[in-house]
Write a protein that holds these residues in place. Structure first.
Motif, PDB file in Angstrom:
ATOM      1  N   PRO A  60       0.844  -1.202   0.000  1.00  0.00           N
ATOM      2  CA  PRO A  60       0.000   0.000   0.000  1.00  0.00           C
ATOM      3  C   PRO A  60       0.875   1.246   0.000  1.00  0.00           C
ATOM      4  O   PRO A  60       2.021   1.210   0.473  1.00  0.00           O
ATOM      5  N   GLY A  61       0.357   2.328  -0.532  1.00  0.00           N
ATOM      6  CA  GLY A  61       1.176   3.552  -0.644  1.00  0.00           C
ATOM      7  C   GLY A  61       2.142   3.381  -1.790  1.00  0.00           C
ATOM      8  O   GLY A  61       1.757   2.989  -2.895  1.00  0.00           O
ATOM      9  N   MET A  62       3.402   3.597  -1.524  1.00  0.00           N
ATOM     10  CA  MET A  62       4.401   3.453  -2.594  1.00  0.00           C
ATOM     11  C   MET A  62       4.690   1.978  -2.850  1.00  0.00           C
ATOM     12  O   MET A  62       4.996   1.221  -1.912  1.00  0.00           O
ATOM     13  N   SER A  63       4.562   1.545  -4.117  1.00  0.00           N
ATOM     14  CA  SER A  63       4.787   0.127  -4.426  1.00  0.00           C
ATOM     15  C   SER A  63       6.292  -0.157  -4.498  1.00  0.00           C
ATOM     16  O   SER A  63       7.115   0.762  -4.546  1.00  0.00           O
ATOM     17  N   GLY A  64       6.583  -1.463  -4.553  1.00  0.00           N
ATOM     18  CA  GLY A  64       7.989  -1.872  -4.678  1.00  0.00           C
ATOM     19  C   GLY A  64       8.613  -1.337  -5.952  1.00  0.00           C
ATOM     20  O   GLY A  64       9.791  -0.951  -5.971  1.00  0.00           O
ATOM     21  N   LEU A  65       7.786  -1.298  -7.026  1.00  0.00           N
ATOM     22  CA  LEU A  65       8.319  -0.793  -8.305  1.00  0.00           C
ATOM     23  C   LEU A  65       8.654   0.693  -8.214  1.00  0.00           C
ATOM     24  O   LEU A  65       9.670   1.152  -8.727  1.00  0.00           O
ATOM     25  N   GLU A  66       7.758   1.431  -7.515  1.00  0.00           N
ATOM     26  CA  GLU A  66       8.020   2.873  -7.346  1.00  0.00           C
ATOM     27  C   GLU A  66       9.277   3.105  -6.496  1.00  0.00           C
ATOM     28  O   GLU A  66      10.069   4.006  -6.773  1.00  0.00           O
ATOM     29  N   LEU A  67       9.404   2.262  -5.483  1.00  0.00           N
ATOM     30  CA  LEU A  67      10.607   2.378  -4.635  1.00  0.00           C
ATOM     31  C   LEU A  67      11.862   2.144  -5.484  1.00  0.00           C
ATOM     32  O   LEU A  67      12.851   2.869  -5.384  1.00  0.00           O
ATOM     33  N   LEU A  68      11.782   1.132  -6.342  1.00  0.00           N
ATOM     34  CA  LEU A  68      12.907   0.831  -7.231  1.00  0.00           C
ATOM     35  C   LEU A  68      13.224   2.030  -8.128  1.00  0.00           C
ATOM     36  O   LEU A  68      14.391   2.383  -8.344  1.00  0.00           O
ATOM     37  N   GLN A  69      12.151   2.653  -8.608  1.00  0.00           N
ATOM     38  CA  GLN A  69      12.314   3.827  -9.472  1.00  0.00           C
ATOM     39  C   GLN A  69      13.053   4.965  -8.733  1.00  0.00           C
ATOM     40  O   GLN A  69      13.950   5.591  -9.275  1.00  0.00           O
ATOM     41  N   ARG A  70      12.639   5.174  -7.476  1.00  0.00           N
ATOM     42  CA  ARG A  70      13.276   6.240  -6.682  1.00  0.00           C
ATOM     43  C   ARG A  70      14.756   5.933  -6.461  1.00  0.00           C
ATOM     44  O   ARG A  70      15.623   6.809  -6.512  1.00  0.00           O
ATOM     45  N   ILE A  71      15.028   4.663  -6.229  1.00  0.00           N
ATOM     46  CA  ILE A  71      16.428   4.250  -6.004  1.00  0.00           C
ATOM     47  C   ILE A  71      17.261   4.556  -7.246  1.00  0.00           C
ATOM     48  O   ILE A  71      18.380   5.055  -7.169  1.00  0.00           O
ATOM     49  N   HIS A  72      16.653   4.272  -8.370  1.00  0.00           N
ATOM     50  CA  HIS A  72      17.317   4.515  -9.643  1.00  0.00           C
ATOM     51  C   HIS A  72      17.557   6.021  -9.846  1.00  0.00           C
ATOM     52  O   HIS A  72      18.653   6.444 -10.160  1.00  0.00           O
ATOM     53  N   GLN A  73      16.490   6.786  -9.592  1.00  0.00           N
ATOM     54  CA  GLN A  73      16.575   8.255  -9.751  1.00  0.00           C
ATOM     55  C   GLN A  73      17.653   8.856  -8.848  1.00  0.00           C
ATOM     56  O   GLN A  73      18.425   9.711  -9.251  1.00  0.00           O
ATOM     57  N   ASP A  74      17.649   8.400  -7.580  1.00  0.00           N
ATOM     58  CA  ASP A  74      18.578   8.983  -6.602  1.00  0.00           C
ATOM     59  C   ASP A  74      19.958   8.339  -6.648  1.00  0.00           C
ATOM     60  O   ASP A  74      20.816   8.650  -5.812  1.00  0.00           O
ATOM     61  N   ASN A  75      20.138   7.426  -7.598  1.00  0.00           N
ATOM     62  CA  ASN A  75      21.439   6.767  -7.740  1.00  0.00           C
ATOM     63  C   ASN A  75      21.897   6.067  -6.476  1.00  0.00           C
ATOM     64  O   ASN A  75      23.067   6.166  -6.089  1.00  0.00           O
ATOM     65  N   ILE A  76      20.973   5.402  -5.819  1.00  0.00           N
ATOM     66  CA  ILE A  76      21.350   4.716  -4.573  1.00  0.00           C
ATOM     67  C   ILE A  76      21.982   3.372  -4.936  1.00  0.00           C
ATOM     68  O   ILE A  76      21.459   2.628  -5.775  1.00  0.00           O
ATOM     69  N   ASP A  77      23.100   3.132  -4.285  1.00  0.00           N
ATOM     70  CA  ASP A  77      23.909   1.988  -4.648  1.00  0.00           C
ATOM     71  C   ASP A  77      23.450   0.731  -3.899  1.00  0.00           C
ATOM     72  O   ASP A  77      23.865   0.492  -2.764  1.00  0.00           O
ATOM     73  N   ILE A  78      22.562  -0.046  -4.519  1.00  0.00           N
ATOM     74  CA  ILE A  78      22.037  -1.259  -3.866  1.00  0.00           C
ATOM     75  C   ILE A  78      21.528  -2.190  -4.976  1.00  0.00           C
ATOM     76  O   ILE A  78      21.076  -1.724  -6.022  1.00  0.00           O
ATOM     77  N   GLU A  79      21.630  -3.488  -4.755  1.00  0.00           N
ATOM     78  CA  GLU A  79      21.052  -4.437  -5.721  1.00  0.00           C
ATOM     79  C   GLU A  79      19.673  -4.836  -5.215  1.00  0.00           C
ATOM     80  O   GLU A  79      19.514  -5.146  -4.027  1.00  0.00           O
ATOM     81  N   VAL A  80      18.684  -4.837  -6.098  1.00  0.00           N
ATOM     82  CA  VAL A  80      17.309  -5.089  -5.654  1.00  0.00           C
ATOM     83  C   VAL A  80      16.751  -6.388  -6.241  1.00  0.00           C
ATOM     84  O   VAL A  80      16.881  -6.654  -7.436  1.00  0.00           O
ATOM     85  N   ILE A  81      16.136  -7.163  -5.334  1.00  0.00           N
ATOM     86  CA  ILE A  81      15.410  -8.366  -5.759  1.00  0.00           C
ATOM     87  C   ILE A  81      13.927  -8.080  -5.525  1.00  0.00           C
ATOM     88  O   ILE A  81      13.561  -7.606  -4.446  1.00  0.00           O
ATOM     89  N   MET A  82      13.083  -8.341  -6.529  1.00  0.00           N
ATOM     90  CA  MET A  82      11.647  -8.076  -6.380  1.00  0.00           C
ATOM     91  C   MET A  82      10.917  -9.339  -5.934  1.00  0.00           C
ATOM     92  O   MET A  82      11.197 -10.433  -6.433  1.00  0.00           O
TER      93      MET A  82
END
Ligand code: ATP
Length: 487
Positions: A60-82
């Motif tokens: 609910p609220g921000m989805s996992g995909l949106e979170l992934l998008q933000r990570i990408h935008q902010d250049n956060i250095d992490i590997e993501v598994i969905m």
């Protein structure tokens, strides 16, 4: 667990599955943080760094995909598994397209979760190493060998071997050009992180306002001109060695930040709240007396004690007996030869610029030398004249020309060449002799300079001087004077 623990962030709104995954991974020895929503996860990611994130796709609220998008935008250095309950090919593809490295369907076996996390972490590591290698390649120079067998240098080599075994900071002190960077590289090459990055930064070469972002990195928009985010040298050197040259020039305002990294490995990029952790071996160098800088209030005492755990004092070249000849032999190209007089002068000279200056003098000499023979004429006057009995000898060479001038046969005992011209009393050879000696005298005995002025090759000048002095080294006649070449 044989592999090192993973720093994991679990984001899932389903408490049961999140808790059991967290429990399992913690029991396996990993460091796990679990949160129930994406907003909380983002807050955490701003402050802390993680190797791997496992995100539920549907929250609910921000989805996992949106979170992934933000990570990408902010250049956060992490590997993501969905993670998703309704895994379809389409959702998997869109997650991967957005930068997720893997995809797991719920419920997933806990053993699988760990296996996928290991794979993701490996990818994370590879990406990081790749970045480091690129940065290191663009900065690295070939490793230099420490040349010298003097007692004082042997002592330095012994210390290098000793300090290389630890990960404690090392402080190298010595005059400019004594080889502090060479010693730093030697320590790194003998250490257990020899295959890891060796990154160098010279605090004196950077404008004060850039030192911080160079060392610690910056966030996009942190200051005017910060158009993209940039990792600092500490991050680039992570796992390896950072050589901080001229540490005495580090602005006082930045010294606490350096102290912090030295104490617990934590740092923050300029303009960023997120704390990052690095493991870097620090080697610092200075040509200033840091204790004096501490007494003057220019260098923090706590930082001084922190970097001065192990220290190496590099002796100046003038205190390395026998090493000058070894360095000449090392740096002089094989096809060249340096005569004894030139070597003596090189050994007499105190080398205030140390090995760097010696290399420059050798380079210059190889350019000036006729053929491949380096003589006094090819050395700078400060080297030739140093420690000689007379302050300003008229001639600098030990050839017959000196003999002639010392014996009073210099140009001053004859009329000026211009007075001789057109006067049939004088033979061409006599005019040539007077002219050549006058030019040589004007050049303070410097034959290379005199030959240039006369427009003849220096060997031709030697032959003329021999002939004027009655030495029959060859059968040259006055024709020698015609059409010389300029060196
Ligand atoms: N013992 C040595 N053997 C071979 N080359 C050396 C040696 N010492 C120094 N050099 C060379 O001398 C030059 C200067 O060395 P380096 O830059 O390490 O000096 P430094 O003490 O760090 O100088 P600075 O304080 O100006 O930064 C380099 O080209 C280096 O390769």
């Amino acid at each position: 667990m044989t592999e090192s623990p993973i720093k994991l962030l679990l984001v899932d709104d389903e408490e049961d599955s999140r808790r059991s995954s967290a429990k399992w991974m913690t029991r396996k020895g990993h460091t796990v943080t679990d949160v129930s929503n994406a907003a909380e996860a983002l807050g955490l990611l701003e402050r802390e760094s993680f190797d791997v994130g496992v995100f539920d796709m549907n929250m609910p609220g921000m989805s996992g995909l949106e979170l992934l998008q933000r990570i990408h935008q902010d250049n956060i250095d992490i590997e993501v598994i969905m993670l998703t309950g309704q895994g379809t090919v389409e959702t998997a593809v869109s997650a991967m397209k957005m930068g997720a490295c893997d995809f797991l369907s719920k419920p997933c076996a806990l053993g699988d979760l760990e296996h996928h996390c290991f794979r993701a972490r490996e990818r994370h590591q590879l990406k990081k190493e790749n970045k480091q290698l690129k940065a290191v390649i663009s900065r690295s120079q070939p490793a230099a060998k420490l040349i010298g067998q003097s007692k004082s240098l042997q002592e330095v080599s012994r210390l290098i071997e000793k300090v290389a075994r630890t990960t404690k900071p090392v402080l190298i002190q010595g005059e400019s050009g004594t080889g502090k960077e060479v010693v730093a590289k030697a320590i790194q090459q003998s250490s257990h992180v020899a295959d890891k990055p060796f990154v160098t930064v010279n605090c004196a070469a950077l404008p004060e306002n850039l030192v911080e972002s160079e060392l610690f990195g910056h966030q996009k928009g942190a200051f005017t001109g910060a158009t993209a985010e940039k990792p600092g040298l500490f991050e680039i050197a992570d796992g390896g060695t950072l050589f901080i040259d001229e540490i005495g020039e580090l602005p006082l305002s930045l010294q606490p930040k350096l102290l912090r990294v030295l104490e617990d490995g934590s740092l923050r990029r300029v303009g960023c709240h997120r704390q990052r952790n690095v493991k870097v071996r620090i080697i610092a160098a200075t040509n200033r007396d840091l204790q004096t800088e501490v007494n003057r209030g220019n260098f923090r005492e706590d930082l001084f004690y922190r970097i001065n755990v192990l220290s190496i004092a590099l002796p100046p070249l003038r205190d390395r007996e026998g090493d000058i000849d070894r360095l000449i032999d090392h740096f002089l190209p094989r096809s060249y030869h340096m005569d004894d007089a030139a070597r003596d002068a090189m050994n007499r000279y105190p080398w205030p610029g140390n090995i760097r200056q010696l290399i420059n003098v050798i380079d210059r000499a190889t350019i000036l030398a006729d053929e491949f023979d380096i003589t006094l004429d090819d050395l700078p006057s400060e080297v030739v004249d140093f420690g000689r009995p007379s302050a300003k000898p008229p001639m600098r060479s030990n050839t017959e020309a000196t003999t002639m001038m010392e014996a009073g046969q210099d140009s001053t005992s004859s009329p000026h060449p211009s007075e001789m011209l057109g006067n049939s009393r004088y033979q061409l050879d006599e005019i040539a002799r007077v002219h050549v000696l006058k030019v040589l005298e004007d050049q303070n005995g410097n034959k290379a300079g005199a030959a240039r002025k006369l427009g003849i090759h220096r060997r031709k000048l030697y032959r003329l001087l021999d002939r004027f002095n009655g030495v029959t080294s060859d059968n040259t006649d006055t024709d020698e004077l015609a059409g010389g070449s300029v060196i």
